[in-house]
Design a protein around this motif. Structure first.
Motif, mmCIF file in Angstrom:
data_model
loop_
_atom_site.group_PDB
_atom_site.id
_atom_site.type_symbol
_atom_site.label_atom_id
_atom_site.label_comp_id
_atom_site.label_asym_id
_atom_site.label_seq_id
_atom_site.Cartn_x
_atom_site.Cartn_y
_atom_site.Cartn_z
ATOM 1 N N SER A 1 0.827 -1.214 0.000
ATOM 2 C CA SER A 1 0.000 0.000 0.000
ATOM 3 C C SER A 1 0.855 1.255 0.000
ATOM 4 C CB SER A 1 -0.939 0.012 1.217
ATOM 5 O OG SER A 1 -1.856 -1.051 1.127
ATOM 6 N N THR A 2 1.960 1.222 0.700
ATOM 7 C CA THR A 2 2.864 2.372 0.727
ATOM 8 C C THR A 2 3.454 2.617 -0.657
ATOM 9 O OG1 THR A 2 3.364 1.994 3.051
ATOM 10 C CG2 THR A 2 4.928 3.340 1.801
ATOM 11 N N THR A 3 3.789 1.552 -1.367
ATOM 12 C CA THR A 3 4.315 1.694 -2.726
ATOM 13 C C THR A 3 3.283 2.365 -3.622
ATOM 14 O OG1 THR A 3 5.715 -0.263 -2.465
ATOM 15 C CG2 THR A 3 5.239 0.449 -4.720
ATOM 16 N N LEU A 4 2.040 1.882 -3.576
ATOM 17 C CA LEU A 4 0.986 2.495 -4.378
ATOM 18 C C LEU A 4 0.732 3.936 -3.952
ATOM 19 C CD1 LEU A 4 -1.628 -0.364 -4.808
ATOM 20 C CD2 LEU A 4 -0.161 0.642 -6.544
ATOM 21 N N SER A 5 0.743 4.196 -2.664
ATOM 22 C CA SER A 5 0.522 5.561 -2.167
ATOM 23 C C SER A 5 1.608 6.508 -2.662
ATOM 24 C CB SER A 5 0.464 5.572 -0.643
ATOM 25 O OG SER A 5 -0.674 4.881 -0.198
ATOM 26 N N ALA A 6 2.837 6.050 -2.688
ATOM 27 C CA ALA A 6 3.938 6.875 -3.199
ATOM 28 C C ALA A 6 3.811 7.064 -4.710
ATOM 29 C CB ALA A 6 5.284 6.241 -2.855
ATOM 30 N N LEU A 7 3.426 6.000 -5.404
ATOM 31 C CA LEU A 7 3.252 6.051 -6.847
ATOM 32 C C LEU A 7 2.155 7.038 -7.249
ATOM 33 C CD1 LEU A 7 4.351 4.570 -9.385
ATOM 34 C CD2 LEU A 7 2.488 2.959 -9.097
#
Length: 118
Positions: free
Chosen positions: A48-54
């Motif tokens: 989720s953090t990866t998607l949030s950063a993306l």
């Protein structure tokens, strides 16, 4: 900006921390055009953090992200207009629950993997 080699999504050495807890530490990922990509991992793995950063919802502490050449940290709206995503966790769980409710008990595998008969 990372060198994306023509890939619409390029992540290079991404690091994100929440307080003293480092969630992502050096993630690198290229997503080719016309591909479907899934992020898989256990709780707290950083999906989720990866998607949030993306998507520009979370700022990277280190590293670089490019969505069609756009830095989501600098212009999140422009990056979001160029990417489609889905949180399929809920969809998958609903499908599994539905399948379990509708499958007849005689088709359910026993502990040895064989179907039981009525």
């Amino acid at each position: 900006m990372p060198d994306n080699n023509g890939n619409p999504i390029a992540i290079h050495e991404l690091a994100v921390a929440y307080g003293n807890h480092r969630v992502l530490d050096g993630l690198s990922l290229d997503v080719p055009a016309s591909s479907i990509t899934a992020l898989l991992g256990g709780n707290g793995a950083g999906k989720s953090t990866t998607l949030s950063a993306l998507l520009g919802f979370v700022r990277a502490d280190a590293g670089q992200i490019a969505v069609c050449g756009i830095d989501p940290g600098a212009d999140a709206d422009a990056a979001r207009r160029r990417i489609a995503y889905a949180n399929i966790t809920v969809i998958c769980l609903a499908a599994v629950r539905s399948a379990l409710r509708t499958s007849p008990k005689s088709d359910a595998p026993n502990s040895r993997g064989a179907a039981t008969s009525a």
